[in-house]
Structures are given as structure tokens and as C-alpha cells.
Write an enzyme that holds these catalytic residues in place. Structure first.
Site, mmCIF file in Angstrom:
data_model
loop_
_atom_site.group_PDB
_atom_site.id
_atom_site.type_symbol
_atom_site.label_atom_id
_atom_site.label_comp_id
_atom_site.label_asym_id
_atom_site.label_seq_id
_atom_site.Cartn_x
_atom_site.Cartn_y
_atom_site.Cartn_z
ATOM 1 N N LYS A 1 0.653 -1.207 -0.007
ATOM 2 C CA LYS A 1 0.048 0.019 -0.050
ATOM 3 C C LYS A 1 0.809 1.241 -0.011
ATOM 4 O O LYS A 1 1.842 1.428 0.803
ATOM 5 C CB LYS A 1 -0.864 0.030 1.192
ATOM 6 C CG LYS A 1 -1.966 1.216 1.333
ATOM 7 C CD LYS A 1 -2.760 0.928 2.282
ATOM 8 C CE LYS A 1 -3.866 2.033 2.709
ATOM 9 N NZ LYS A 1 -4.610 1.978 3.896
ATOM 10 N N SER B 1 -9.485 1.849 3.471
ATOM 11 C CA SER B 1 -8.621 2.463 2.418
ATOM 12 C C SER B 1 -7.655 1.604 1.893
ATOM 13 O O SER B 1 -6.968 2.340 0.767
ATOM 14 C CB SER B 1 -7.911 3.862 3.348
ATOM 15 O OG SER B 1 -6.966 3.169 4.415
ATOM 16 N N SER C 1 -9.722 -0.294 7.779
ATOM 17 C CA SER C 1 -9.347 -0.316 6.200
ATOM 18 C C SER C 1 -8.494 -1.488 5.737
ATOM 19 O O SER C 1 -8.182 -1.443 4.704
ATOM 20 C CB SER C 1 -8.067 0.995 6.210
ATOM 21 O OG SER C 1 -9.068 2.320 6.451
#
Length: 470
Positions: free
Chosen positions: A83, A158, A182
Site C-alpha cells: 500500500k 482505505s 481499512s
């Protein structure tokens, strides 16, 4: 299934065995993953800094190590993504927003460092929304990320790109982060597995209250393999747990492991959106399967309240407003309008209001620990709702009601308990539905074991989605 799809869908465990036996090479597997990414990316937009040549260079180095008998371990040569808010040395970290001045990171953050030390092939970084504060792939910096099960829908967030990449077969290993859901929300909506570890189990930099990094994989086994590397100590995390020699490889239990375990069944978060009927039905069916395997299932009363959820929301609004005030005017104008409106709504909050909001973090922690104390594990929906439209910033699409879908996930960030999402069924439209399995603080391995046992008793899983036109 094509050779590309087959190779790119192999588990990390299968790849390590094939490399060891010289049946496959990291180079051919990385080539297959690159081809899979290139097939999917025009539709998904899950990647950022996708660098095929750099990945192949890493794969060639790994191949040489395996041929010399000098592999770094079972992750050597296994394709992975990271990420984008997990720093990688030399790369900028936009945190999903066009408002950030792009500067190269000075060092790898701990999770990225552990992957590189283990010899994993870093294929790409993955996308996220502005500041990680949305459960969607909507970003002022990245192209809109989409859900491979239905391209009109969000993958969640997210860890948006990471979840989409996992479901689409961009290799077996993916890293995401979680401060309120997330990891688990996008895992649920993309039908994959994730573990939000106990706070501090996976060192991270910078550390923050409730923030955790964790694995996103198609199956529990690969998450357990990844945890072996991620849980190694790193002094940069002031909130990390003492190093512990955990038997991660012992995750692979039989279903009779469930016999006699006491599960709380939580079907009402006590706040936010009501649980949709299809989701409740899937979780109730999961509970019946666990009970049939010998587990003890007891209904739980909700322990969260709307004031807890609102208090955390209002504190985060003020934190974001303070962050935005430090930006230049031209930078602030680039922040996603939804995020700006959400943060600017805190401008009139008094000091007392913000203090009372901050107090709800601890109130949530105390309530969660107390409610879970008499159970070995707690099962619940991950999300009360199915995924929203890809373009929607949040399920409510309302910046003044932005967190109505995190009532099941956020308490376990604040209580520091490990919590997983594992697929437990499908909607009538064929969309996956996640079951959350939360354990006592520090019992990360126990959560993996229960998740693995559930994998074996759940109903047959549907094929992973294929790129359009394939």
C-alpha cells in the site's frame, strides 16, 4: 484457466515449494503476474508505481539464490504489493491526495523492509483514497479504483488497491493498513482474507493510536506465512509489542479445533447503519456452521453507541482540519472536496467538544474488552452494507455521516484486539460477504487458526473474477 491466470493465482506456499523443487522459477511467475496486472489494470486501477522491469530484476536475483541453495526463506521470489502509505525508500508517498508535495522516502517503513529482507518481489505499490480516510478507492491523486467482482462498485478502503489486487490475482501477497476498518472492509467487499493484527504485533512507522499494518491474501495460509516476516521487531515503532517467537506455521488446524470454543455472535453494532438482510443471513449461517463443528455460540448485546462513533469521528475531523491548516492554499484546494467538507465541519468545535470526542476512544476500548471478556472469539459482520458505487466516497455519501459503516470494525482497533475478515457467503448478486473474527488481545495466532478452521467448513467458494473480455 490460462497459464498466466494459473501462475498468478498460486499461493505463496505453493510457490515456495515449486521454487525449492525447481518446478517453477521466480522469473516466470513474476512474468505471469505482470501479464495479469496488465490485463486487469485498465479496468481496476489498483496499482501505483507499477514497475515491471524492476520486479523482473528482483525475480532474477531471487532465481539465482534458489539455484545456489541460498534462498532467504519461503517468501523469496514471491510477488507482492505494498500500500502506498507504507514508505518504500526512494519513492514518494502521496497518501492518496494531490495536496502532498512528492518527496522520496528516506527509508523503507518496517513492513516494507521485512518484505524486502525476505526476498519478496515487489511488483507495485497500491492505491488509496485521500489520507486513508475513506472506505473507497476515490482519490484526488490516484485514478479511481474499482472492485473486480463488479467494476461499477468500490473495492472498499482505505486499502482499496491492495484488496482489488488480491482478488484479481496480482500475486499472492499484499500489504495494507487499518485504523478503523481499512483492511477488513475492503477484504470483505473483495472476498479475500485479511488479519488486522493486535496493535504493535506488526511494527509500523509512524505508529499511531489504533493503526495496524497487515496481510491481505486469498487464503489464511499465505497471511500466516507473511506474518512470520511482518512480526519481526523494529525499534522505530514505539508502540510495538515485545518480540515473541510465535509458531505461525501451526495455523493449519483441522475443523475439530473449533470444538468447545466459546463464540459471541454480534449482529447489532449498536450504532451506524442497520445490517442488510443478506449480510445478516450469511453471518448467521457461518455461526450455524461453527456450532455444527462443535463451537459454542452465544448472542451478544451491542457494546458500541452512536456517541462513541460520533466522538471518534469528531476528533478525527479536528485532526484532519489541523493537518489541512498546515497546507498552503493551493494544496488545500487539491484535497478531495468530500474530505475538505468533513474536516472543515470541525472549525466550530470547542475544546471541550474535542476532548469529549477524544474520550470516546478509551470508552470504546473499555466497552469492547469488557464485552469480549467471556468469549474466546467474537464473530460479526465486517460491514453492515454491501459495497457502494465506485464513485461514492462513503456508503452514506454524506461527509457529516461518514463512518456509519465502521461500527463493527473500529472497536477492535481501539481495544488493540486482532480481527480478521474471511469470506462467508455471497449476495444474490454474487458479491462476497465477509465474516469478522475477533480474538482476545495478543491472540493473533488463535484468530488465524479459527479462520483456517472456518475456511474448511464454509460453503464452496466461487471462482475468482476474470478480466472483462476473458
Amino acid at each position: 484457466m490460462s497459464d498466466v491466470a494459473l501462475l498468478s493465482s498460486l499461493s505463496a506456499q505453493e510457490l515456495a515449494a515449486a521454487y525449492r523443487d525447481r518446478k517453477l522459477s521466480p522469473v516466470e511467475v513474476t512474468q505471469a503476474v505482470i501479464a495479469q496486472v496488465e490485463r486487469w489494470e485498465p479496468h481496476l486501477q489498483a496499482t501505483w508505481l507499477f514497475r515491471p522491469e524492476a520486479a523482473l530484476e528482483q525475480a532474477r536475483a531471487s532465481e539465482a539464490r534458489w539455484l545456489r541453495g541460498d534462498a532467504r526463506g519461503p517468501l523469496d521470489g514471491v510477488p507482492a504489493t505494498i500500500k502506498e502509505n507504507i514508505a518504500t525508500r526512494g519513492d514518494p508517498m502521496p497518501a492518496g491526495t494531490a495536496a502532498v508535495d512528492l518527496k522520496p522516502a528516506a527509508a523503507d517503513a518496517p513492513p516494507a523492509a521485512r518484505l524486502k529482507e525476505a526476498g519478496a518481489v515487489i511488483v507495485s505499490k497500491t492505491t488509496m483514497p485521500d489520507y486513508g480516510m475513506l472506505s473507497s478507492g476515490l482519490s484526488s491523486f490516484h485514478t479511481l479504483a474499482r472492485n473486480p467482482w463488479d467494476l461499477s462498485l468500490t473495492p472498499g478502503g482505505s486499502s482499496a488497491g491492495a484488496a482489488a489486487a488480491t482478488a484479481a490475482g496480482y500475486g499472492p501477497l499484499h500489504l495494507g493498513t487499518d485504523i478503523g476498518g481499512s483492511l477488513r472492509l475492503p477484504a470483505s467487499w473483495c472476498g479475500i482474507f485479511t488479519l488486522k493484527p493486535s496493535l504493535g504485533r506488526v511494527p509500523i512507522d509512524p505508529p499511531y493510536m489504533g493503526r495496524a499494518a497487515g496481510p491481505m491474501t486469498r487464503a489464511v495460509g499465505d497471511a500466516a506465512l507473511l506474518m512470520q516476516a511482518l512480526s519481526k521487531p523494529d525499534a522505530r515503532d514505539s508502540m510495538s509489542l515485545p518480540p515473541q517467537d510465535m509458531a505461525w506455521a501451526s495455523f493449519d488446524v483441522a475443523p475439530d479445533h473449533l470444538r468447545g470454543l466459546r463464540f459471541g455472535l454480534l449482529l447489532d453494532a449498536g450504532c451506524g447503519l442497520a445490517v442488510e438482510p443478506e449480510i445478516q443471513a450469511a453471518v448467521e449461517q457461518a455461526a450455524r456452521l461453527l456450532e455444527k463443528a462443535g463451537a459454542i455460540i452465544e448472542p451478544m448485546r451491542p457494546f458500541m453507541s452512536q456517541s462513541m462513533l460520533d466522538g471518534m469521528d469528531h476528533f478525527w475531523r479536528m485532526r484532519s482540519l489541523v493537518d489541512m491548516k498546515s497546507l498552503r492554499a493551493d494544496q488545500r484546494s487539491k484535497v478531495l472536496p468530500y474530505i475538505r467538507e468533513w474536516a472543515e465541519s470541525a472549525a466550530e468545535f470547542s475544546g471541550e467538544h474535542v476532548f469529549r470526542g477524544f474520550s470516546q476512544f478509551h470508552a470504546t476500548r473499555v466497552a469492547a474488552v469488557s464485552a469480549c471478556a467471556r468469549f474466546d472469539y467474537v464473530i460479526s459482520p465486517v460491514s453492515p452494507n454491501m459495497p457502494a458505487a465506485a464513485e461514492a466516497p462513503s456508503p452514506t455519501n454524506d461527509p457529516l455521516r461518514p463512518l456509519e459503516h465502521i461500527g463493527f470494525t473500529v472497536p477492535f482497533n481501539m481495544s488493540e484486539q486482532p480481527a480478521a475478515s474471511v469470506n462467508c457467503g455471497y449476495s444474490a448478486a454474487g458479491l462476497p460477504i465477509g465474516l469478522q473474527i475477533a480474538g482476545q488481545r495478543f491472540d493473533d495466532l488463535g484468530v488465524l487458526r479459527v479462520s483456517r478452521a472456518f475456511e474448511q467448513i464454509r460453503e464452496p467458494q466461487r471462482p475468482w473474477p476474470s478480466p472483462p473480455g476473458r
